[in-house]
Design a protein around this motif. Structure first.
Motif, PDB file in Angstrom:
ATOM      1  N   ALA A 184       0.938  -1.219  -0.064  1.00  0.00           N
ATOM      2  CA  ALA A 184       0.304   0.166  -0.109  1.00  0.00           C
ATOM      3  C   ALA A 184       0.955   1.456   0.002  1.00  0.00           C
ATOM      4  O   ALA A 184       1.903   1.247   0.713  1.00  0.00           O
ATOM      5  N   PRO A 185       0.938   2.427  -1.355  1.00  0.00           N
ATOM      6  CA  PRO A 185       1.754   3.156  -0.863  1.00  0.00           C
ATOM      7  C   PRO A 185       1.759   3.925  -0.196  1.00  0.00           C
ATOM      8  O   PRO A 185       3.001   5.139   0.835  1.00  0.00           O
ATOM      9  N   HIS A 186       0.466   4.637   0.868  1.00  0.00           N
ATOM     10  CA  HIS A 186       0.564   5.154   1.820  1.00  0.00           C
ATOM     11  C   HIS A 186       0.714   4.407   3.353  1.00  0.00           C
ATOM     12  O   HIS A 186       1.452   5.398   4.163  1.00  0.00           O
ATOM     13  N   VAL A 187       0.892   3.307   3.101  1.00  0.00           N
ATOM     14  CA  VAL A 187       1.453   2.748   4.034  1.00  0.00           C
ATOM     15  C   VAL A 187       3.660   2.841   4.270  1.00  0.00           C
ATOM     16  O   VAL A 187       3.827   3.357   5.073  1.00  0.00           O
ATOM     17  N   GLN A 188       3.455   2.662   3.177  1.00  0.00           N
ATOM     18  CA  GLN A 188       5.085   2.470   2.671  1.00  0.00           C
ATOM     19  C   GLN A 188       5.469   3.756   2.678  1.00  0.00           C
ATOM     20  O   GLN A 188       7.078   3.274   3.796  1.00  0.00           O
ATOM     21  N   ALA A 189       4.794   5.018   2.781  1.00  0.00           N
ATOM     22  CA  ALA A 189       5.193   5.949   2.600  1.00  0.00           C
ATOM     23  C   ALA A 189       5.486   6.590   4.333  1.00  0.00           C
ATOM     24  O   ALA A 189       6.584   6.907   4.617  1.00  0.00           O
ATOM     25  N   ALA A 190       4.648   6.079   5.041  1.00  0.00           N
ATOM     26  CA  ALA A 190       4.371   6.501   6.985  1.00  0.00           C
ATOM     27  C   ALA A 190       5.599   5.320   6.804  1.00  0.00           C
ATOM     28  O   ALA A 190       6.112   5.434   8.305  1.00  0.00           O
ATOM     29  N   ILE A 191       5.727   4.332   6.782  1.00  0.00           N
ATOM     30  CA  ILE A 191       7.801   3.614   7.433  1.00  0.00           C
ATOM     31  C   ILE A 191       8.506   3.741   6.233  1.00  0.00           C
ATOM     32  O   ILE A 191      10.114   3.400   6.559  1.00  0.00           O
ATOM     33  N   ASN A 192       8.404   4.531   5.152  1.00  0.00           N
ATOM     34  CA  ASN A 192       9.997   4.731   4.338  1.00  0.00           C
ATOM     35  C   ASN A 192      11.039   4.034   3.724  1.00  0.00           C
ATOM     36  O   ASN A 192      11.614   3.616   3.732  1.00  0.00           O
ATOM     37  N   ARG A 193       9.350   2.555   2.892  1.00  0.00           N
ATOM     38  CA  ARG A 193       9.609   1.746   2.522  1.00  0.00           C
ATOM     39  C   ARG A 193       9.423   2.041   1.451  1.00  0.00           C
ATOM     40  O   ARG A 193       8.228   0.911   0.822  1.00  0.00           O
ATOM     41  N   PRO A 194       9.217   2.661   0.280  1.00  0.00           N
ATOM     42  CA  PRO A 194       8.882   2.428  -1.354  1.00  0.00           C
ATOM     43  C   PRO A 194       9.510   1.090  -1.819  1.00  0.00           C
ATOM     44  O   PRO A 194      10.347   1.415  -2.048  1.00  0.00           O
ATOM     45  N   GLN A 195       8.274   0.331  -2.548  1.00  0.00           N
ATOM     46  CA  GLN A 195       8.534  -0.904  -3.735  1.00  0.00           C
ATOM     47  C   GLN A 195       7.786  -0.979  -4.067  1.00  0.00           C
ATOM     48  O   GLN A 195       6.490  -0.883  -3.440  1.00  0.00           O
ATOM     49  N   THR A 196       7.596  -1.758  -4.974  1.00  0.00           N
ATOM     50  CA  THR A 196       6.557  -2.170  -5.885  1.00  0.00           C
ATOM     51  C   THR A 196       6.254  -3.907  -6.397  1.00  0.00           C
ATOM     52  O   THR A 196       7.076  -4.303  -5.912  1.00  0.00           O
ATOM     53  N   LEU A 197       5.278  -4.069  -6.689  1.00  0.00           N
ATOM     54  CA  LEU A 197       5.089  -5.283  -7.074  1.00  0.00           C
ATOM     55  C   LEU A 197       6.400  -5.827  -7.893  1.00  0.00           C
ATOM     56  O   LEU A 197       6.377  -6.579  -8.360  1.00  0.00           O
ATOM     57  N   ALA A 198       6.546  -4.959  -8.605  1.00  0.00           N
ATOM     58  CA  ALA A 198       7.352  -5.258  -9.851  1.00  0.00           C
ATOM     59  C   ALA A 198       8.734  -5.571  -9.436  1.00  0.00           C
ATOM     60  O   ALA A 198       9.479  -6.728 -10.555  1.00  0.00           O
ATOM     61  N   MET A 199       8.954  -4.799  -8.714  1.00  0.00           N
ATOM     62  CA  MET A 199      10.253  -5.365  -8.306  1.00  0.00           C
ATOM     63  C   MET A 199       9.955  -6.577  -6.759  1.00  0.00           C
ATOM     64  O   MET A 199      10.960  -7.522  -6.917  1.00  0.00           O
ATOM     65  N   VAL A 200       8.941  -7.113  -6.670  1.00  0.00           N
ATOM     66  CA  VAL A 200       9.062  -8.483  -6.353  1.00  0.00           C
ATOM     67  C   VAL A 200       9.002  -9.550  -6.991  1.00  0.00           C
ATOM     68  O   VAL A 200       9.595 -10.538  -6.825  1.00  0.00           O
ATOM     69  N   CYS A 201       8.335  -8.750  -7.848  1.00  0.00           N
ATOM     70  CA  CYS A 201       8.176 -10.480  -9.383  1.00  0.00           C
ATOM     71  C   CYS A 201       9.333 -10.609  -9.409  1.00  0.00           C
ATOM     72  O   CYS A 201      10.284 -11.504  -9.422  1.00  0.00           O
ATOM     73  N   GLU A 202      10.416  -9.606  -9.974  1.00  0.00           N
ATOM     74  CA  GLU A 202      11.427  -9.905 -10.212  1.00  0.00           C
ATOM     75  C   GLU A 202      12.549 -10.273  -9.612  1.00  0.00           C
ATOM     76  O   GLU A 202      13.109 -11.471  -9.852  1.00  0.00           O
ATOM     77  N   ALA A 203      12.351  -9.676  -8.032  1.00  0.00           N
ATOM     78  CA  ALA A 203      13.467 -10.624  -6.989  1.00  0.00           C
ATOM     79  C   ALA A 203      12.879 -12.441  -7.355  1.00  0.00           C
ATOM     80  O   ALA A 203      13.646 -12.959  -7.105  1.00  0.00           O
ATOM     81  N   THR A 204      11.247 -12.112  -6.988  1.00  0.00           N
ATOM     82  CA  THR A 204      11.331 -13.835  -6.956  1.00  0.00           C
ATOM     83  C   THR A 204      11.656 -14.716  -7.744  1.00  0.00           C
ATOM     84  O   THR A 204      11.752 -15.383  -8.570  1.00  0.00           O
ATOM     85  N   SER A 205      10.969 -14.158  -9.091  1.00  0.00           N
ATOM     86  CA  SER A 205      11.878 -15.130 -10.441  1.00  0.00           C
ATOM     87  C   SER A 205      13.010 -15.106 -10.815  1.00  0.00           C
ATOM     88  O   SER A 205      13.638 -16.274 -11.061  1.00  0.00           O
ATOM     89  N   VAL A 206      13.840 -14.463 -10.770  1.00  0.00           N
ATOM     90  CA  VAL A 206      15.289 -14.719 -10.796  1.00  0.00           C
ATOM     91  C   VAL A 206      16.025 -15.303  -9.675  1.00  0.00           C
ATOM     92  O   VAL A 206      16.519 -16.547 -10.264  1.00  0.00           O
ATOM     93  N   LEU A 207      15.168 -15.633  -8.255  1.00  0.00           N
ATOM     94  CA  LEU A 207      15.971 -16.221  -7.102  1.00  0.00           C
ATOM     95  C   LEU A 207      15.266 -17.458  -8.125  1.00  0.00           C
ATOM     96  O   LEU A 207      16.617 -18.959  -7.897  1.00  0.00           O
ATOM     97  N   ARG A 208      13.845 -17.624  -8.253  1.00  0.00           N
ATOM     98  CA  ARG A 208      13.509 -19.373  -8.473  1.00  0.00           C
ATOM     99  C   ARG A 208      14.788 -20.281  -9.559  1.00  0.00           C
ATOM    100  O   ARG A 208      15.276 -20.750  -9.479  1.00  0.00           O
ATOM    101  N   LEU A 209      14.756 -18.922 -10.707  1.00  0.00           N
ATOM    102  CA  LEU A 209      15.921 -19.714 -12.055  1.00  0.00           C
ATOM    103  C   LEU A 209      16.895 -19.879 -11.515  1.00  0.00           C
ATOM    104  O   LEU A 209      17.724 -20.635 -12.014  1.00  0.00           O
ATOM    105  N   ALA A 210      17.631 -19.357 -10.379  1.00  0.00           N
ATOM    106  CA  ALA A 210      18.907 -19.461  -9.354  1.00  0.00           C
ATOM    107  C   ALA A 210      18.677 -20.878  -8.819  1.00  0.00           C
ATOM    108  O   ALA A 210      19.512 -21.363  -8.279  1.00  0.00           O
ATOM    109  N   GLY A 211      17.540 -21.272  -9.088  1.00  0.00           N
ATOM    110  CA  GLY A 211      17.493 -22.490  -7.531  1.00  0.00           C
ATOM    111  C   GLY A 211      17.109 -22.580  -6.431  1.00  0.00           C
ATOM    112  O   GLY A 211      17.184 -23.761  -5.460  1.00  0.00           O
TER     113      GLY A 211
END
Length: 463
Positions: A184-211
């Protein structure tokens, strides 16, 4: 290959919210017993060195490396970490970690077998790939790391790179935990942790491809400005990626310990009833999606090793949370790292300067600790089994440890309040958590804790 397990009976029951939660109840997280509140400076470098030499040579051990650096400082975080954007700062730390590993291994005096390696922080992905590979080579030289060892890392998906993942794959990384917390962007702003779903998807995909065979997402409830709809949205997005594990932690507001949490307005925090509702919503959604509830706040697919260990009564709890790790000895490296040794716990200096100075002198960086005394280990088993299994055979544990009848009677006296609340029910010489009690298990475990003072320790909210 490990087989899937069927859900336990209590996992099929919808989660209810108590009508009258205790809003101010606070309790330890019980990742150790005695808890860190009992650690004192009476345990120092001399004791640490002696305890290292007591480690049995035949049983496998676990290793933990603490990397106290992040690219950003998230305001909710209660870990020992600092923001660092200068590569040379992290490189210097990695060099000292290498020194500490060699020194501790020398103090032990023999090459022990390692079955688990955990990289935590902070964000271990702040290490340069070359530093990661070098540290692993040092560990492999000083310890006999099993070919099938669990090698895990806590990672920040916003800054994780393909190069770091490739280096991690070379050292055998097979489990990864991504700090998602909320989308949730407004919650991310309240905790100083901006990130997107695309970042999580990319990280998950590459980790799985790496074994990486098991990916965990850390989510949180009780965050500032967070609503039940925010949590539902985050859950739906995460479930679309089908992680093997999900951890749903309640935000711990402890500004007296972590000064940066003062940047969060307490008026923005959900109340006790809202926190319970958010916790219940997460449980219901994950159970409906086929995940099994593991202990207090973890969920796993039936095919994951955590679910299998839980079904077989092999689940454990340590400073990394719920784990399949069966080793009784844990050796921690780095600033603030905690070790569990045969005679007690020791913790390194939390301050980077103090830790660096001690390592530079070639001595243990011990700041404090606690020795096991009296019936500490008996009580530790009671707490761990209730936290892990939801049921504990109190009479059986007392017989095995030859505990006193006076201590046993006092524990049953302490449990009477929770029995009256229907948070636990007596069963076969022990107690079992009810649906109402599962979310209150930390509070219930205070009945086993001979050190606990309701007003004497500044713990986080119990739910």
């Amino acid at each position: 290959m490990e087989n899937a397990v069927a859900p336990r009976a209590q996992d099929d029951i919808s989660v209810s919210v108590p009508a009258t939660p205790t809003p101010d109840a606070r309790a330890p997280r019980y990742t150790s017993y005695p808890t860190a509140v009992q650690f004192t400076s009476k345990i120092g470098a001399t004791q640490h060195r002696a305890w290292l030499q007591e480690i049995p040579g035949e049983a496998p051990i676990s290793l933990y490396l603490h990397v106290p650096y992040c690219r950003r400082l998230c305001w909710y975080c209660a870990c020992n970490t600092v923001a660092a954007n200068r590569p040379e700062t992290v490189a210097t730390y990695a060099s000292l970690l290498d020194t500490e590993i060699r020194f501790v291994a020398g103090a032990i005096g023999r090459r022990l077998r390692c079955s688990n390696l955990h990289l935590g922080g902070g964000s271990p992905d702040s290490l340069a790939p070359a530093s990661l590979e070098h540290l692993y080579a040092t560990l492999r030289g000083e310890f006999a790391i099993d070919a099938e060892a669990d090698i895990a890392a806590e990672l920040d998906p916003a800054y994780l790179t393909d190069q770091w993942i490739a280096a991690a794959a070379c050292i055998g990384l097979n489990r990864a935990s991504l700090g998602v917390q909320t989308l949730a962007p407004h919650v991310q702003a309240a905790i100083n942790r901006p990130q997107t779903l695309a970042m999580v998807c990319e990280a998950t995909s590459v980790l799985r491809l790496a074994g990486v065979r098991s990916v965990n997402f850390d989510l949180m409830y009780g965050l500032p400005r967070q609503t039940t709809d925010d949590l539902r949205m985050t859950l739906e997005a995460m479930l679309s990626l089908r992680p093997e594990r999900v951890a749903v932690f309640g935000y711990a507001h402890v500004p007296w310990m972590k000064g940066h949490q003062r940047l969060i307005d307490p008026a923005d925090l959900p109340g006790a009833a809202e926190r319970l509702e958010q916790s219940a919503i997460a449980a219901e959604r994950l159970l409906a999606e086929g995940y099994l509830r593991i202990g207090l706040d973890h969920y796993a697919l039936p095919t994951d090793s955590l679910a299998i260990a839980s079904a077989q009564g092999r689940l454990r709890r340590n400073f990394q949370g719920y784990t399949t790790d069966q080793a009784d000895t844990l050796i921690g490296f780095g600033a603030s790292a905690i070790s569990r040794l045969p005679s007690g716990y020791v913790q390194n200096q939390s301050g980077l300067r103090e830790w660096q100075a001690a390592v530079g002198r070639g001595e243990p960086a011990t700041a404090r600790g606690v020795a096991f005394e009296g019936d500490d280990q008996l009580r530790a088993e009671l707490i761990e089994r209730l936290m892990c299994d939801g049921i504990v055979d109190i009479d059986g544990v007392f017989r095995r440890w030859k505990g006193s009848q006076q201590a046993r009677a006092l524990i049953w006296e302490n449990l009477a309040r929770f029995i009256a609340l229907h948070w636990v029910i007596p069963e076969a010489g022990g107690v079992r958590l009810t649906i109402l009690g599962r979310s209150r298990v930390r509070e219930i475990c205070t009945a086993f804790d001979s050190y606990f003072q309701p007003d004497g320790g500044r713990h986080s909210a119990a739910v």
